[in-house]
Design an enzyme around this catalytic site. Structure first.
Site, PDB file in Angstrom:
ATOM      1  N   HIS A  54       3.118  -6.145   4.413  1.00 46.82           N
ATOM      2  CA  HIS A  54       2.042  -5.828   3.470  1.00 46.82           C
ATOM      3  C   HIS A  54       2.254  -6.645   2.195  1.00 46.82           C
ATOM      4  O   HIS A  54       3.306  -7.267   2.021  1.00 46.82           O
ATOM      5  CB  HIS A  54       2.012  -4.329   3.138  1.00 46.82           C
ATOM      6  CG  HIS A  54       3.290  -3.803   2.574  1.00 46.82           C
ATOM      7  ND1 HIS A  54       3.731  -4.098   1.309  1.00 46.82           N
ATOM      8  CD2 HIS A  54       4.244  -3.001   3.098  1.00 46.82           C
ATOM      9  CE1 HIS A  54       4.879  -3.501   1.092  1.00 46.82           C
ATOM     10  NE2 HIS A  54       5.224  -2.831   2.174  1.00 46.82           N
TER      11      HIS A  54
HETATM   12  P1  TYD Z   1       5.796   1.475   3.461  1.00 48.66           P
HETATM   13  O1  TYD Z   1       5.620   1.013   2.057  1.00 48.66           O
HETATM   14  O2  TYD Z   1       4.716   1.130   4.437  1.00 48.66           O
HETATM   15  O3  TYD Z   1       7.186   0.993   4.035  1.00 48.66           O
HETATM   16  P2  TYD Z   1       7.655  -0.534   4.140  1.00 48.66           P
HETATM   17  O4  TYD Z   1       8.404  -0.829   2.889  1.00 48.66           O
HETATM   18  O5  TYD Z   1       8.454  -0.690   5.365  1.00 48.66           O
HETATM   19  O6  TYD Z   1       6.415  -1.344   4.195  1.00 48.66           O
HETATM   20  O7  TYD Z   1       5.952   3.059   3.425  1.00 48.66           O
HETATM   21  C1  TYD Z   1       6.169   3.802   4.622  1.00 48.66           C
HETATM   22  C2  TYD Z   1       5.642   5.202   4.393  1.00 48.66           C
HETATM   23  O8  TYD Z   1       6.307   5.819   3.298  1.00 48.66           O
HETATM   24  C3  TYD Z   1       4.153   5.196   4.086  1.00 48.66           C
HETATM   25  O9  TYD Z   1       3.577   6.303   4.785  1.00 48.66           O
HETATM   26  C4  TYD Z   1       4.084   5.472   2.609  1.00 48.66           C
HETATM   27  C5  TYD Z   1       5.364   6.227   2.328  1.00 48.66           C
HETATM   28  N1  TYD Z   1       5.892   5.955   0.977  1.00 48.66           N
HETATM   29  C6  TYD Z   1       5.820   6.916  -0.009  1.00 48.66           C
HETATM   30  O10 TYD Z   1       5.310   8.027   0.201  1.00 48.66           O
HETATM   31  N2  TYD Z   1       6.317   6.628  -1.250  1.00 48.66           N
HETATM   32  C7  TYD Z   1       6.888   5.441  -1.531  1.00 48.66           C
HETATM   33  O11 TYD Z   1       7.342   5.192  -2.679  1.00 48.66           O
HETATM   34  C8  TYD Z   1       6.947   4.435  -0.501  1.00 48.66           C
HETATM   35  C9  TYD Z   1       7.528   3.078  -0.766  1.00 48.66           C
HETATM   36  C10 TYD Z   1       6.430   4.735   0.731  1.00 48.66           C
END
Ligand code: TYD
Length: 140
Positions: A54
């Site tokens: 992303h």
């Molecule tokens: P995501 O940002 O997609 O993880 P990655 O860093 O691997 O891309 O986040 C995964 C899940 O966690 C998504 O459902 C959102 C949640 N999340 C939160 O609730 N708070 C946060 O601060 C973060 C970073 C993610």
């Protein structure tokens, strides 16, 4: 369009000590290029898994390999920039507008992320095609 600030590795303060070393960060220390609003960490990543995939409209991040190692792959819409993080006294600054994937996590690795924004799903671009459209228009 060339981004004004590129991703780069930042050396963090290190206090050497025969009892074990120590590093630290705090707001307004002139080291991190943003005020810290949120901290999260990624751990227990199974072998072969990938995280990320992303970009962010506004959020700035500093990634630190607190333990172990992993790769960070950043795409600006034209070029990939690859980093290996494996030192708890270094942080990778990721400006907004970079598509990022994290992979090749070693067993027991921990990725700590300091961010400039509270969690907000509307700040995410999660579709690569959408990211490419934004990048082509200089709006990633
Ligand atoms: P995501 O940002 O997609 O993880 P990655 O860093 O691997 O891309 O986040 C995964 C899940 O966690 C998504 O459902 C959102 C949640 N999340 C939160 O609730 N708070 C946060 O601060 C973060 C970073 C993610």
């Amino acid at each position: 369009m060339q981004k004004t600030v590129m991703p780069h590795v930042i050396d963090l303060p290190r206090i050497y000590d025969p009892r074990g070393n120590l590093s630290f960060l705090q707001n307004n220390d002139g080291i991190i290029p943003f005020a810290i609003e949120r901290v999260y960490w990624i751990y227990d990543v199974p072998a072969g898994e990938e995280r990320g995939a992303h970009s962010h409209h506004e959020g700035k991040e500093l990634l630190i390999a607190l333990a172990g190692s992993f790769n960070v792959n950043l795409f600006d819409g034209k070029e990939w920039h690859h980093f290996i993080l494996n030192r708890p006294f270094q942080g990778l600054y990721v400006p907004p507008g970079y598509w990022r994937t994290l992979d090749n996590f070693s067993s027991g690795s921990v990725c700590m992320v300091l961010t400039s924004t509270p969690y907000d799903e509307t700040d995410y671009v999660r579709e690569f095609e959408e990211f490419m459209k934004l990048a082509e228009n200089g709006k990633a």
